[in-house]
Design a protein around this motif. Structure first.
Motif, PDB file in Angstrom:
ATOM      1  N   TRP A 134      29.621 -25.715  12.950  1.00  0.00           N
ATOM      2  CA  TRP A 134      30.156 -26.820  12.171  1.00  0.00           C
ATOM      3  C   TRP A 134      31.613 -27.045  12.537  1.00  0.00           C
ATOM      4  O   TRP A 134      32.362 -26.096  12.768  1.00  0.00           O
ATOM      5  N   GLN A 180      33.298 -19.382  10.274  1.00  0.00           N
ATOM      6  CA  GLN A 180      32.249 -20.182   9.620  1.00  0.00           C
ATOM      7  C   GLN A 180      32.188 -21.602  10.174  1.00  0.00           C
ATOM      8  O   GLN A 180      31.131 -22.213  10.217  1.00  0.00           O
ATOM      9  N   ASP A 189      27.937 -31.323  12.262  1.00  0.00           N
ATOM     10  CA  ASP A 189      27.102 -30.128  12.085  1.00  0.00           C
ATOM     11  C   ASP A 189      26.911 -29.378  13.408  1.00  0.00           C
ATOM     12  O   ASP A 189      27.375 -29.816  14.460  1.00  0.00           O
ATOM     13  N   LYS A 248      34.319 -27.603  -0.101  1.00  0.00           N
ATOM     14  CA  LYS A 248      33.197 -27.931  -0.992  1.00  0.00           C
ATOM     15  C   LYS A 248      32.229 -28.900  -0.299  1.00  0.00           C
ATOM     16  O   LYS A 248      31.012 -28.702  -0.338  1.00  0.00           O
ATOM     17  N   VAL A 272      30.201 -27.070   2.393  1.00  0.00           N
ATOM     18  CA  VAL A 272      29.150 -26.237   1.808  1.00  0.00           C
ATOM     19  C   VAL A 272      27.979 -27.110   1.349  1.00  0.00           C
ATOM     20  O   VAL A 272      26.813 -26.765   1.572  1.00  0.00           O
ATOM     21  N   GLU A 273      28.272 -28.261   0.737  1.00  0.00           N
ATOM     22  CA  GLU A 273      27.202 -29.190   0.303  1.00  0.00           C
ATOM     23  C   GLU A 273      26.376 -29.662   1.498  1.00  0.00           C
ATOM     24  O   GLU A 273      25.146 -29.676   1.443  1.00  0.00           O
ATOM     25  N   GLN A 321      26.075 -28.240   4.461  1.00  0.00           N
ATOM     26  CA  GLN A 321      25.340 -27.127   5.059  1.00  0.00           C
ATOM     27  C   GLN A 321      24.092 -26.795   4.247  1.00  0.00           C
ATOM     28  O   GLN A 321      23.078 -26.416   4.806  1.00  0.00           O
ATOM     29  N   ALA A 322      24.150 -26.973   2.929  1.00  0.00           N
ATOM     30  CA  ALA A 322      23.006 -26.689   2.060  1.00  0.00           C
ATOM     31  C   ALA A 322      21.903 -27.736   2.233  1.00  0.00           C
ATOM     32  O   ALA A 322      20.734 -27.453   1.994  1.00  0.00           O
ATOM     33  N   GLU A 323      22.249 -28.950   2.645  1.00  0.00           N
ATOM     34  CA  GLU A 323      21.277 -30.043   2.832  1.00  0.00           C
ATOM     35  C   GLU A 323      20.372 -29.821   4.018  1.00  0.00           C
ATOM     36  O   GLU A 323      19.270 -30.327   4.040  1.00  0.00           O
ATOM     37  N   ARG A 324      20.863 -29.156   5.024  1.00  0.00           N
ATOM     38  CA  ARG A 324      20.132 -28.975   6.274  1.00  0.00           C
ATOM     39  C   ARG A 324      18.724 -29.382   6.104  1.00  0.00           C
ATOM     40  O   ARG A 324      17.898 -29.680   6.689  1.00  0.00           O
TER      41      ARG A 324
END
Length: 159
Positions: A47, A77, A130, A150, A153-154, A156-159
């Motif tokens: 990312w 990260q 990404d 924030k 992180v949002e 990355q969680a959607e992937r």
């Protein structure tokens, strides 16, 4: 064809293949604000937060400390990169980055073509890309480390 000639040709083909592999490893994405090569691997498979700034942009100046903080917080990260909107190069780029106190990597070569980033007429603008190289967010205006983290992180969680 004799066995000896086959071996020679086989070794030649292997040497050429190895040379091509090594040449691919040497690819870079230009240089940074210090004139150091930026390995293309730093732009691939992870990312990215890519921020466009200019010396004359007041919000850019106040945003830079937040991006410095973000770069420290995201170490390992994600990678934070800067790009000078005015296309400064060499000593001018180094001086501009130093004057603004930029501690993250500033790319002298605009990565817009690599990631198909649209040119923005307003600054600052920050893109989140990404690990597959797809632009996931375009954020106009001054950002802070907490908000960017924030949003990352949002996404990355959607992937």
């Amino acid at each position: 064809m004799g066995v000896g000639l086959q071996r020679v040709l086989g070794r030649l083909v292997m040497a050429m293949f190895a040379g091509l592999l090594l040449a691919g490893c040497a690819e870079d994405a230009g240089v940074d604000q210090h004139g150091r090569k930026v390995a293309v691997e730093r732009l691939e498979g992870q990312w990215l937060v890519i921020n466009y700034w200019a010396e004359w942009c007041a919000p850019c100046r106040t945003e830079i400390p937040e991006l410095n903080l973000l770069a420290e917080q995201l170490a390992g990260q994600a990678e934070v990169f800067g790009v000078n909107f005015d296309g400064l190069q060499g000593e001018e780029l180094a001086k501009g980055a130093e004057d603004l106190g930029i501690r993250f990597t500033v790319l002298a070569t605009d990565p817009a073509p690599r990631f198909d980033l649209p040119r923005s007429e307003a600054l600052p603008v920050t893109y989140i890309v990404d690990a597959s190289g797809k632009v996931r967010a375009r954020l106009l205006g001054e950002q802070n480390a907490e908000g960017l983290r924030k949003r990352l992180v949002e996404l990355q969680a959607e992937r």
